[in-house]
Design a protein around this motif. Structure first.
Motif, short mmCIF file in Angstrom:
data_model
loop_
_atom_site.label_atom_id
_atom_site.label_comp_id
_atom_site.label_asym_id
_atom_site.label_seq_id
_atom_site.Cartn_x
_atom_site.Cartn_y
_atom_site.Cartn_z
N VAL A 87 0.83 -1.21 0.00
CA VAL A 87 0.00 0.00 0.00
C VAL A 87 0.86 1.26 0.00
CG1 VAL A 87 -1.68 1.34 1.34
CG2 VAL A 87 -2.01 -1.12 1.04
N HIS A 88 1.94 1.26 0.78
CA HIS A 88 2.69 2.51 0.97
C HIS A 88 3.99 2.60 0.18
CE1 HIS A 88 -0.11 3.75 4.03
NE2 HIS A 88 -0.02 2.54 4.54
N ARG A 89 4.73 1.51 0.05
CA ARG A 89 6.04 1.61 -0.58
C ARG A 89 6.07 1.09 -2.02
NH1 ARG A 89 7.01 -0.08 4.45
NH2 ARG A 89 7.59 -2.22 3.94
N TYR A 90 5.26 0.11 -2.32
CA TYR A 90 5.29 -0.51 -3.64
C TYR A 90 3.89 -0.57 -4.25
CZ TYR A 90 9.48 -1.98 -1.20
OH TYR A 90 10.62 -1.99 -0.44
N PRO A 91 3.29 0.58 -4.52
CA PRO A 91 1.92 0.58 -5.06
C PRO A 91 1.80 -0.11 -6.41
CG PRO A 91 2.86 2.79 -5.15
CD PRO A 91 3.83 1.93 -4.38
N GLY A 92 2.89 -0.17 -7.17
CA GLY A 92 2.85 -0.88 -8.44
C GLY A 92 2.58 -2.37 -8.26
N VAL A 93 3.08 -2.93 -7.18
CA VAL A 93 2.82 -4.34 -6.87
C VAL A 93 1.34 -4.52 -6.55
CG1 VAL A 93 3.34 -6.25 -5.28
CG2 VAL A 93 5.18 -4.72 -6.05
N LEU A 94 0.80 -3.62 -5.75
CA LEU A 94 -0.62 -3.69 -5.38
C LEU A 94 -1.49 -3.54 -6.63
CD1 LEU A 94 -2.69 -3.94 -3.08
CD2 LEU A 94 -2.64 -1.44 -2.94
N ASP A 95 -1.14 -2.63 -7.51
CA ASP A 95 -1.91 -2.42 -8.74
C ASP A 95 -1.89 -3.68 -9.60
OD1 ASP A 95 -3.30 -0.60 -10.72
OD2 ASP A 95 -1.54 -1.20 -11.89
#
Length: 195
Positions: A87-95
Motif C-alpha cells: 500500500v505505501h512503498r510498492y503501489p505498483g505491486v498492489l496495482d
C-alpha cells in the motif's frame, strides 16, 4: 439450456480455474488494502487515547487480526507487513495484484526480496521485478528475481568496494603488559593473505 451455435465456446475447466485464480488475486489485493486500513485506524485510535507504546499496540493489532482471521500471529504479522509494503512503498505491486497480473505468491516473494535490498537500489529494481512477476510462473519468477537482484548488487558492489578502499584505516589500541591491538580496515582478500 443449449448453447447458441454462433456463440463462443463455453469456458473450459481450465478457463474457469484461471478465472477464479484471477478473482483470488483481486480479493487478495483488496484484503491487503483493508488490512492496512485496519492497522492505521487501530494505531490512530491508540494514539488518540494516549497509548504511544508502539510495540504493544502493534502486537495488539497482530493479535486482533490473527483472531479475526483464525490464523497464527506470525501469519498475521506477515500479512500486515505485506499490506503496509504494497500500500505505501510498492503501489505498483498492489496495482498489478489488484488487476490479477500477478498472484499473491508473486507479490509476497517480490516484496520480501525487495525489502532485503539496500534502500538506494529498491526503486530501480521494483519496476523490473513487477514485469518479471507479470510474465513468469512463480518458480521461474523467483529465480529471475534473484538473478536481477544479484546483477544490480554486483554492479554496485564494485562501486561500494572502491569507496570502501578509500576509507581504509589502521587503528592501534593499547592493551595490558606493553601489548597493543592492531586493527586494520582493508580488503578482505588482503586480510586473508596476511594470515
Amino acid at each position: 439450456a443449449g448453447w447458441d451455435l454462433f456463440a463462443a465456446e463455453p469456458p473450459g475447466a481450465v478457463d474457469l480455474v484461471v478465472e477464479v485464480a484471477g478473482m483470488m488475486a483481486v480479493f487478495a489485493a483488496q484484503r491487503l488494502v483493508r488490512v492496512d486500513t485496519m492497522r492505521r485506524e487501530l494505531l490512530a485510535d491508540a494514539e488518540r487515547l494516549g497509548a504511544n507504546v508502539g510495540s504493544i499496540v502493534e502486537r495488539s493489532v497482530r493479535l486482533e487480526l490473527a483472531a479475526a482471521l483464525r490464523i497464527t500471529e506470525h501469519a498475521a504479522a506477515e500479512m500486515l507487513a505485506l499490506a503496509e509494503a504494497t500500500v505505501h512503498r510498492y503501489p505498483g505491486v498492489l496495482d498489478s495484484l489488484s488487476h490479477a497480473r500477478m498472484t499473491e505468491r508473486h507479490a509476497t516473494l517480490l516484496v520480501a526480496a525487495i525489502e532485503l535490498l539496500e534502500p538506494a537500489l529498491r526503486a530501480d529494481v521494483v519496476a523490473r521485478a513487477i514485469d518479471l512477476a507479470e510474465s513468469r510462473p512463480v518458480g521461474t519468477f523467483g529465480r529471475a528475481l534473484r538473478k536481477l537482484i544479484d546483477t544490480v548488487r554486483s554492479a554496485t558492489l564494485t562501486e561500494r568496494h572502491e569507496q570502501a578502499v578509500k576509507a581504509r584505516r589502521v587503528v592501534i589500541e593499547s592493551a595490558d603488559d606493553g601489548m597493543a591491538w592492531l586493527m586494520t580496515y582493508m580488503p578482505a582478500v588482503d586480510a586473508q593473505a596476511i594470515l
